[in-house]
Motif scaffolding. Structure first.
Motif, PDB file in Angstrom:
ATOM      1  N   ASP A   1       2.123  -3.026   7.921  1.00  0.00           N
ATOM      2  CA  ASP A   1       1.064  -3.221   6.922  1.00  0.00           C
ATOM      3  C   ASP A   1       1.209  -4.586   6.258  1.00  0.00           C
ATOM      4  O   ASP A   1       0.234  -5.292   6.031  1.00  0.00           O
ATOM      5  CB  ASP A   1       1.166  -2.133   5.831  1.00  0.00           C
ATOM      6  CG  ASP A   1       0.963  -0.748   6.396  1.00  0.00           C
ATOM      7  OD1 ASP A   1       0.100  -0.594   7.278  1.00  0.00           O
ATOM      8  OD2 ASP A   1       1.684   0.182   5.973  1.00  0.00           O
ATOM      9  N   ILE A   2       2.461  -4.911   5.910  1.00  0.00           N
ATOM     10  CA  ILE A   2       2.739  -6.185   5.239  1.00  0.00           C
ATOM     11  C   ILE A   2       3.724  -6.983   6.089  1.00  0.00           C
ATOM     12  O   ILE A   2       4.806  -6.483   6.412  1.00  0.00           O
ATOM     13  CB  ILE A   2       3.396  -5.951   3.852  1.00  0.00           C
ATOM     14  CG1 ILE A   2       2.488  -5.125   2.939  1.00  0.00           C
ATOM     15  CG2 ILE A   2       3.788  -7.268   3.194  1.00  0.00           C
ATOM     16  CD1 ILE A   2       1.255  -5.827   2.441  1.00  0.00           C
TER      17      ILE A   2
ATOM     18  N   ALA B   1       3.920   2.316   2.880  1.00  0.00           N
ATOM     19  CA  ALA B   1       3.763   1.068   3.642  1.00  0.00           C
ATOM     20  C   ALA B   1       4.868   0.840   4.669  1.00  0.00           C
ATOM     21  O   ALA B   1       6.002   1.300   4.505  1.00  0.00           O
ATOM     22  CB  ALA B   1       3.761  -0.104   2.672  1.00  0.00           C
ATOM     23  N   THR B   2       4.503   0.107   5.710  1.00  0.00           N
ATOM     24  CA  THR B   2       5.516  -0.473   6.584  1.00  0.00           C
ATOM     25  C   THR B   2       5.538  -1.980   6.320  1.00  0.00           C
ATOM     26  O   THR B   2       4.500  -2.579   6.038  1.00  0.00           O
ATOM     27  CB  THR B   2       5.193  -0.211   8.071  1.00  0.00           C
ATOM     28  OG1 THR B   2       3.854  -0.644   8.330  1.00  0.00           O
ATOM     29  CG2 THR B   2       5.334   1.265   8.411  1.00  0.00           C
TER      30      THR B   2
ATOM     31  N   THR C   1      -1.152  -5.574  10.089  1.00  0.00           N
ATOM     32  CA  THR C   1      -2.329  -4.704  10.046  1.00  0.00           C
ATOM     33  C   THR C   1      -2.969  -4.767   8.657  1.00  0.00           C
ATOM     34  O   THR C   1      -4.118  -4.386   8.485  1.00  0.00           O
ATOM     35  CB  THR C   1      -1.947  -3.252  10.398  1.00  0.00           C
ATOM     36  OG1 THR C   1      -0.823  -2.879   9.601  1.00  0.00           O
ATOM     37  CG2 THR C   1      -1.558  -3.121  11.860  1.00  0.00           C
ATOM     38  N   GLY C   2      -2.218  -5.208   7.667  1.00  0.00           N
ATOM     39  CA  GLY C   2      -2.750  -5.396   6.314  1.00  0.00           C
ATOM     40  C   GLY C   2      -2.718  -6.875   5.957  1.00  0.00           C
ATOM     41  O   GLY C   2      -3.538  -7.643   6.436  1.00  0.00           O
ATOM     42  N   ARG C   3      -1.694  -7.268   5.172  1.00  0.00           N
ATOM     43  CA  ARG C   3      -1.643  -8.652   4.704  1.00  0.00           C
ATOM     44  C   ARG C   3      -0.413  -9.394   5.206  1.00  0.00           C
ATOM     45  O   ARG C   3       0.633  -8.784   5.439  1.00  0.00           O
ATOM     46  CB  ARG C   3      -1.604  -8.692   3.172  1.00  0.00           C
ATOM     47  CG  ARG C   3      -2.874  -8.232   2.513  1.00  0.00           C
ATOM     48  CD  ARG C   3      -2.786  -8.318   1.003  1.00  0.00           C
ATOM     49  NE  ARG C   3      -3.161  -9.618   0.461  1.00  0.00           N
ATOM     50  CZ  ARG C   3      -4.415 -10.041   0.309  1.00  0.00           C
ATOM     51  NH1 ARG C   3      -5.424  -9.275   0.683  1.00  0.00           N
ATOM     52  NH2 ARG C   3      -4.663 -11.215  -0.208  1.00  0.00           N
TER      53      ARG C   3
ATOM     54  N   PRO D   1       0.843  -1.196   0.000  1.00  0.00           N
ATOM     55  CA  PRO D   1       0.000   0.000   0.000  1.00  0.00           C
ATOM     56  C   PRO D   1       0.879   1.247   0.000  1.00  0.00           C
ATOM     57  O   PRO D   1       2.091   1.148   0.245  1.00  0.00           O
ATOM     58  CB  PRO D   1      -0.786  -0.124   1.308  1.00  0.00           C
ATOM     59  CG  PRO D   1      -0.013  -1.053   2.174  1.00  0.00           C
ATOM     60  CD  PRO D   1       0.850  -1.902   1.284  1.00  0.00           C
TER      61      PRO D   1
ATOM     62  N   SER E   1       4.173  -4.039  14.661  1.00  0.00           N
ATOM     63  CA  SER E   1       3.244  -4.482  13.617  1.00  0.00           C
ATOM     64  C   SER E   1       3.564  -3.733  12.332  1.00  0.00           C
ATOM     65  O   SER E   1       4.231  -2.696  12.357  1.00  0.00           O
ATOM     66  CB  SER E   1       1.804  -4.170  14.022  1.00  0.00           C
ATOM     67  OG  SER E   1       1.468  -4.952  15.142  1.00  0.00           O
TER      68      SER E   1
ATOM     69  N   ARG F   1      -5.425 -11.558   4.355  1.00  0.00           N
ATOM     70  CA  ARG F   1      -5.655 -10.449   5.272  1.00  0.00           C
ATOM     71  C   ARG F   1      -6.201 -11.071   6.555  1.00  0.00           C
ATOM     72  O   ARG F   1      -7.340 -11.551   6.570  1.00  0.00           O
ATOM     73  CB  ARG F   1      -6.692  -9.515   4.627  1.00  0.00           C
ATOM     74  CG  ARG F   1      -6.793  -8.159   5.191  1.00  0.00           C
ATOM     75  CD  ARG F   1      -7.760  -7.345   4.352  1.00  0.00           C
ATOM     76  NE  ARG F   1      -7.099  -6.680   3.258  1.00  0.00           N
ATOM     77  CZ  ARG F   1      -6.365  -5.568   3.373  1.00  0.00           C
ATOM     78  NH1 ARG F   1      -6.222  -4.986   4.550  1.00  0.00           N
ATOM     79  NH2 ARG F   1      -5.792  -5.041   2.317  1.00  0.00           N
TER      80      ARG F   1
END
Ligand SMILES: C[S@@+](CC[C@H](N)C(=O)[O-])C[C@H]1O[C@@H](n2cnc3c(N)ncnc32)[C@H](O)[C@@H]1O
Length: 295
Positions: free
Chosen positions: A145-146, A81-82, A171-173, A78, A143, A289
């Motif tokens: 995003d990926i 992103a992190t 938090t994402g996938r 995204p 945490s 997800r």
């Protein structure tokens, strides 16, 4: 669920017993701390490297655009992103991802890999990577995003809690990269000829999917184009890798068998030495997800 998880564990333990016997019975970690098992890195991915894990030995350009796994990972990022790269090794994906993400955290228990990663990051002027030099099971990581896990799960005996922990940090996938063929497939025909029996293969993509399904996780699976697996571009280096991976001592009868097998099985191609009878490498991007799959 239990039978799938136990079968996974048994496979890894059997593989580990065999590897350890080849090394003359020396204690050799697996599972939670299985980072020593580099012999099963997919050495052919970066032809021309040295040793059992050329994926980390030969630096790759962090700005490369011809890496199909990387391009699939970019597509999953995204904006801003992190990323948390679990078992990130020497940064094969962490370094390029850091050029497009806000921040990348790498959790990696191998000190050698961490050193390589840090020096490559410094060389490339990449400053947005944090490294946690610990096993995932013990790491205090943020945490992201990926949460990425590339070619690590097949080293982990207790894979279910390992995966659960990744879900808790996403938090994402969660994105898992694994291969259809067991890592180490290139050496299996040699193993049979040198040691007289087939080794227990490490888990591959079918095992990973079975494990996830048993955990009530139903991921998206994207298959990348198949690739020819290359052992090495140099014959002597290829032989050295095989000797090491198969625990063959120089001057031994096993080495005679290895040489005979090499004459029969090695196939010189413009890309390097391939192994007759080994199927093309098929890599999958397995992603989901957690909040949706757990709902
Ligand atoms: C085959 S390498 C893959 C490295 C990198 N992800 C890549 O795709 O190039 C496997 C990596 O998993 C790491 N590893 C093994 N057990 C681990 C654990 N329990 N926690 C975190 N990393 C682990 C190893 O140290 C090694 O760097």
């Amino acid at each position: 669920m239990d039978s799938v998880i136990n079968a996974w564990r048994e496979k890894l333990l059997a593989h580990e017993r065999e590897s350890s016997a080849l090394r003359g019975g020396e204690g050799h970690g697996h599972g939670a701390h299985g980072h020593g098992d580099h012999a099963h890195g997919h050495g052919g991915h970066v032809p021309g490297g040295h040793g059992g894990f050329t994926y980390s030995n030969r630096p790759q350009d962090p700005y490369r655009t011809d890496d199909s796994v990387l391009n699939a990972l970019y597509a999953a990022l995204p904006p801003d992103a992190t990323v948390l790269d679990v078992g990130g090794g020497a940064g094969r994906y962490a370094l390029p991802l850091a050029t497009r993400a806000r921040h990348v955290t790498v959790v990696e228990p191998s000190e050698d890999s961490v050193e390589q990663l840090q020096s490559r990051a410094a060389e490339a002027g990449i400053g947005n990577i944090t490294v946690i030099n610990e096993a995932w099971e013990e790491a205090e990581a943020p945490s992201a995003d990926i949460v990425l896990c590339s070619l690590v799960l097949h080293h982990v005996a207790d894979a279910a809690p390992f995966v659960t922990r990744m879900q808790e940090h996403a938090t994402g996938r969660v994105v898992v990269v694994e291969m259809m063929e067991t890592p180490g497939a290139l050496e299996i025909p040699f193993y049979e000829r040198v040691h007289g029996s087939a080794p227990t293969p490490l888990p591959g993509l079918p095992d990973v999917l079975n494990l996830l399904w048993a955990m009530d996780i139903y991921p998206d699976v994207a298959m990348l184009s198949e690739e020819t697996a290359v052992l090495d571009t140099d014959r002597a280096d290829a032989m050295e890798q095989l000797r090491r991976r198969l625990g063959v001592e120089e001057g031994s009868e096993a080495e005679d068998r290895l040489r005979a097998a090499a004459d029969e099985l090695l196939n010189e191609t413009p890309e390097g030495f391939t192994v007759k009878g080994v199927r093309p490498r098929r890599t999958a991007i397995v992603s989901w997800r957690p909040s949706v799959s757990e709902a």
